[in-house]
Design an enzyme around this catalytic site. Structure first.
Site, PDB file in Angstrom:
ATOM      1  N   CYS A  50      82.979  74.595  82.095  1.00 62.91           N
ATOM      2  CA  CYS A  50      83.814  75.315  81.128  1.00 62.91           C
ATOM      3  C   CYS A  50      84.493  74.388  80.133  1.00 62.91           C
ATOM      4  O   CYS A  50      84.912  74.832  79.072  1.00 62.91           O
ATOM      5  CB  CYS A  50      84.844  76.163  81.867  1.00 62.91           C
ATOM      6  SG  CYS A  50      86.030  75.213  82.831  1.00 62.91           S
ATOM      7  N   HIS A  54      89.491  83.200  85.402  1.00 61.62           N
ATOM      8  CA  HIS A  54      89.248  82.857  83.992  1.00 61.62           C
ATOM      9  C   HIS A  54      88.075  83.709  83.483  1.00 61.62           C
ATOM     10  O   HIS A  54      86.992  83.205  83.178  1.00 61.62           O
ATOM     11  CB  HIS A  54      88.934  81.358  83.888  1.00 61.62           C
ATOM     12  CG  HIS A  54      89.023  80.796  82.500  1.00 61.62           C
ATOM     13  ND1 HIS A  54      89.406  81.545  81.401  1.00 61.62           N
ATOM     14  CD2 HIS A  54      88.766  79.547  82.022  1.00 61.62           C
ATOM     15  CE1 HIS A  54      89.398  80.780  80.326  1.00 61.62           C
ATOM     16  NE2 HIS A  54      89.004  79.574  80.669  1.00 61.62           N
ATOM     17  N   ARG A  79      82.253  81.303  73.684  1.00 64.37           N
ATOM     18  CA  ARG A  79      83.594  81.866  73.860  1.00 64.37           C
ATOM     19  C   ARG A  79      83.942  82.727  72.645  1.00 64.37           C
ATOM     20  O   ARG A  79      84.477  83.821  72.777  1.00 64.37           O
ATOM     21  CB  ARG A  79      84.640  80.747  74.018  1.00 64.37           C
ATOM     22  CG  ARG A  79      84.553  79.957  75.309  1.00 64.37           C
ATOM     23  CD  ARG A  79      84.890  80.798  76.534  1.00 64.37           C
ATOM     24  NE  ARG A  79      86.224  81.372  76.458  1.00 64.37           N
ATOM     25  CZ  ARG A  79      87.352  80.739  76.784  1.00 64.37           C
ATOM     26  NH1 ARG A  79      87.292  79.509  77.264  1.00 64.37           N
ATOM     27  NH2 ARG A  79      88.534  81.328  76.692  1.00 64.37           N
ATOM     28  N   GLN A  88      85.961  82.991  80.147  1.00 68.76           N
ATOM     29  CA  GLN A  88      85.027  81.873  80.240  1.00 68.76           C
ATOM     30  C   GLN A  88      83.731  82.308  80.916  1.00 68.76           C
ATOM     31  O   GLN A  88      82.630  81.963  80.474  1.00 68.76           O
ATOM     32  CB  GLN A  88      85.662  80.714  81.025  1.00 68.76           C
ATOM     33  CG  GLN A  88      84.750  79.512  81.150  1.00 68.76           C
ATOM     34  CD  GLN A  88      84.468  78.849  79.819  1.00 68.76           C
ATOM     35  OE1 GLN A  88      85.397  78.479  79.110  1.00 68.76           O
ATOM     36  NE2 GLN A  88      83.200  78.704  79.447  1.00 68.76           N
ATOM     37  N   ASP A 104      83.523  72.279  87.719  1.00 66.75           N
ATOM     38  CA  ASP A 104      84.762  72.278  86.934  1.00 66.75           C
ATOM     39  C   ASP A 104      85.582  71.079  87.414  1.00 66.75           C
ATOM     40  O   ASP A 104      85.245  70.448  88.437  1.00 66.75           O
ATOM     41  CB  ASP A 104      85.506  73.609  87.166  1.00 66.75           C
ATOM     42  CG  ASP A 104      86.716  73.806  86.254  1.00 66.75           C
ATOM     43  OD1 ASP A 104      86.874  73.040  85.282  1.00 66.75           O
ATOM     44  OD2 ASP A 104      87.516  74.734  86.528  1.00 66.75           O
ATOM     45  N   ARG A 151      97.588  83.173  78.680  1.00 65.46           N
ATOM     46  CA  ARG A 151      97.186  82.092  79.586  1.00 65.46           C
ATOM     47  C   ARG A 151      98.436  81.741  80.379  1.00 65.46           C
ATOM     48  O   ARG A 151      99.413  81.219  79.813  1.00 65.46           O
ATOM     49  CB  ARG A 151      96.671  80.884  78.804  1.00 65.46           C
ATOM     50  CG  ARG A 151      96.521  79.656  79.679  1.00 65.46           C
ATOM     51  CD  ARG A 151      95.683  78.571  79.061  1.00 65.46           C
ATOM     52  NE  ARG A 151      94.285  78.942  79.060  1.00 65.46           N
ATOM     53  CZ  ARG A 151      93.279  78.109  78.821  1.00 65.46           C
ATOM     54  NH1 ARG A 151      93.540  76.848  78.541  1.00 65.46           N
ATOM     55  NH2 ARG A 151      92.033  78.533  78.849  1.00 65.46           N
TER      56      ARG A 151
HETATM   57  N1  NVA Z   1      90.104  75.109  86.305  1.00 64.92           N
HETATM   58  C1  NVA Z   1      90.558  74.625  85.024  1.00 64.92           C
HETATM   59  C2  NVA Z   1      89.884  75.352  83.903  1.00 64.92           C
HETATM   60  C3  NVA Z   1      90.259  74.881  82.526  1.00 64.92           C
HETATM   61  C4  NVA Z   1      89.624  75.661  81.430  1.00 64.92           C
HETATM   62  C5  NVA Z   1      92.063  74.760  84.938  1.00 64.92           C
HETATM   63  O1  NVA Z   1      92.595  75.776  85.383  1.00 64.92           O
HETATM   64  O2  NVA Z   1      92.703  73.834  84.445  1.00 64.92           O
HETATM   65  N1   CP Z   2      87.393  76.302  78.858  1.00 63.58           N
HETATM   66  C1   CP Z   2      88.612  76.572  78.355  1.00 63.58           C
HETATM   67  O1   CP Z   2      89.214  77.608  78.636  1.00 63.58           O
HETATM   68  O2   CP Z   2      89.068  75.616  77.516  1.00 63.58           O
HETATM   69  P1   CP Z   2      90.551  75.474  76.940  1.00 63.58           P
HETATM   70  O3   CP Z   2      91.442  75.070  78.087  1.00 63.58           O
HETATM   71  O4   CP Z   2      90.421  74.387  75.911  1.00 63.58           O
HETATM   72  O5   CP Z   2      90.987  76.772  76.352  1.00 63.58           O
END
Ligand code: NVA
Ligand code: CP
Length: 300
Positions: free
Chosen positions: A256, A128, A284, A131, A216, A101
């Site tokens: 998500c 992502h 997930r 997801q 989101d 990540r």
């Molecule tokens: N768009 C959000 C998704 C979190 C799972 C982010 O990047 O923070």
């Molecule tokens: N939706 C998702 O990826 O959640 P987290 O940020 O908790 O991993």
């Protein structure tokens, strides 16, 4: 032989996605002990926070008989400037797969270029895919194949939205995106998926007749200081009951998570009968187990 990676949703064909989804559903309902990844290790690098991604990958590896190592730049040499490609070369000589990540999508790409083992994108600034794999599993389980259906994306043209653009291409659904000016997804991605994607400013036009409505957060991780500015720009983009009423009567709602009730989604929609957000979160685990099994291809 070069390993298969899951850096973007386009790394899997539509047929592969469909087969992973049915495998994920099978794994979800199986009570049997099944340990195809015994003694295998997943390295997990997190440059940003996570609840679902960390717990689902770690649980999946344990259930499969293996294990996972949580690595943060704060306490690895990555955080002290060891080159990303060197880290990929070293780690991939020790672990069997790597999940990242990252702040920059380029970091995941560099890892994949230099890794001997499969690399999985657990969220970057651009995509992502894990997801959206779980989202697609959730849609298929509730409504069947998504080909030919209409999905409305309401809000920021962010990493989730951009992955939906890829999914529309791979699985053959129409994606209506409604976002404020200045918050569009990358133009090139829209152009590549032009036959599947419509872009507008009007959330009601985007949601009209949709089979799935998705949103989101307005400010993603790393954009916290833009929160006030974004709250203003996105004020008309909340998914509430009025907006859901514009969609098809049996439309589903997905997010998500984490969600901000009262911002991008009303509490009523989050907790309402069309919301499948908790199944989506659970999936997930199952979708990623199917993905790990596919990428690591254990000979059992
Ligand atoms: N768009 C959000 C998704 C979190 C799972 C982010 O990047 O923070
Ligand atoms: N939706 C998702 O990826 O959640 P987290 O940020 O908790 O991993």
């Amino acid at each position: 032989m070069k390993p298969r990676h899951f850096v973007t949703f386009l790394d899997l064909s539509g047929a592969e996605v469909r087969s992973l989804i049915s495998r994920a559903t099978e794994l979800k309902h199986s009570k049997a002990i099944y340990e195809p990844l015994k003694n295998k290790v997943l390295g997990m690098i997190f440059e940003k926070s996570s609840t679902r991604t960390r717990v689902s990958f770690e649980t999946g590896m344990i259930q499969f008989g293996g294990g996972a190592i949580f690595l943060s730049p704060r306490d690895t040499q990555l955080g002290r400037g060891e080159p990303v490609d060197d880290s990929a070369r070293v780690l991939s000589r020790m672990v069997d797969a790597i999940m990242l990540r990252t702040i920059s999508h380029r970091t995941v790409e560099i890892f994949a270029e230099h890794s001997r083992v499969p690399v999985i994108n657990g969220l970057s600034d651009r995509f992502h895919p894990c997801q959206v794999l779980a989202d697609m599993q959730t849609y298929f389980e509730n409504r069947g194949d998504i080909a030919g259906k209409t999905v409305a994306w309401i809000g920021d043209g962010n990493n989730m939205c951009q992955t939906y653009i890829h999914a529309a291409q791979q699985l053959g659904f129409t994606l209506n995106i409604a976002c404020p000016e200045g918050y569009e997804p990358e133009l090139e991605l829209i152009e590549e998926a032009a036959t599947f994607v419509n872009l507008s400013r009007d959330p009601f036009a985007a949601a009209e007749g949709a089979d799935l409505v998705v949103t989101d957060v307005w400010a993603s991780m790393g954009q916290e200081e833009e929160q006030a500015l974004r709250a203003k720009a996105f004020a008309n983009y909340q998914v509430d009951s009025k907006l859901m009423a514009a969609a098809a009567p049996n439309a589903l709602f997905m997010h998500c998570l984490p969600a901000h009730r009262g911002e991008e989604v009303s509490a009523e929609v989050m907790e309402g009968p069309q919301s499948v957000v908790w199944d989506e979160a659970e999936n997930r685990l199952h979708a990623q187990k199917a993905l790990l099994e596919f990428l690591l291809n254990p000979q059992t």
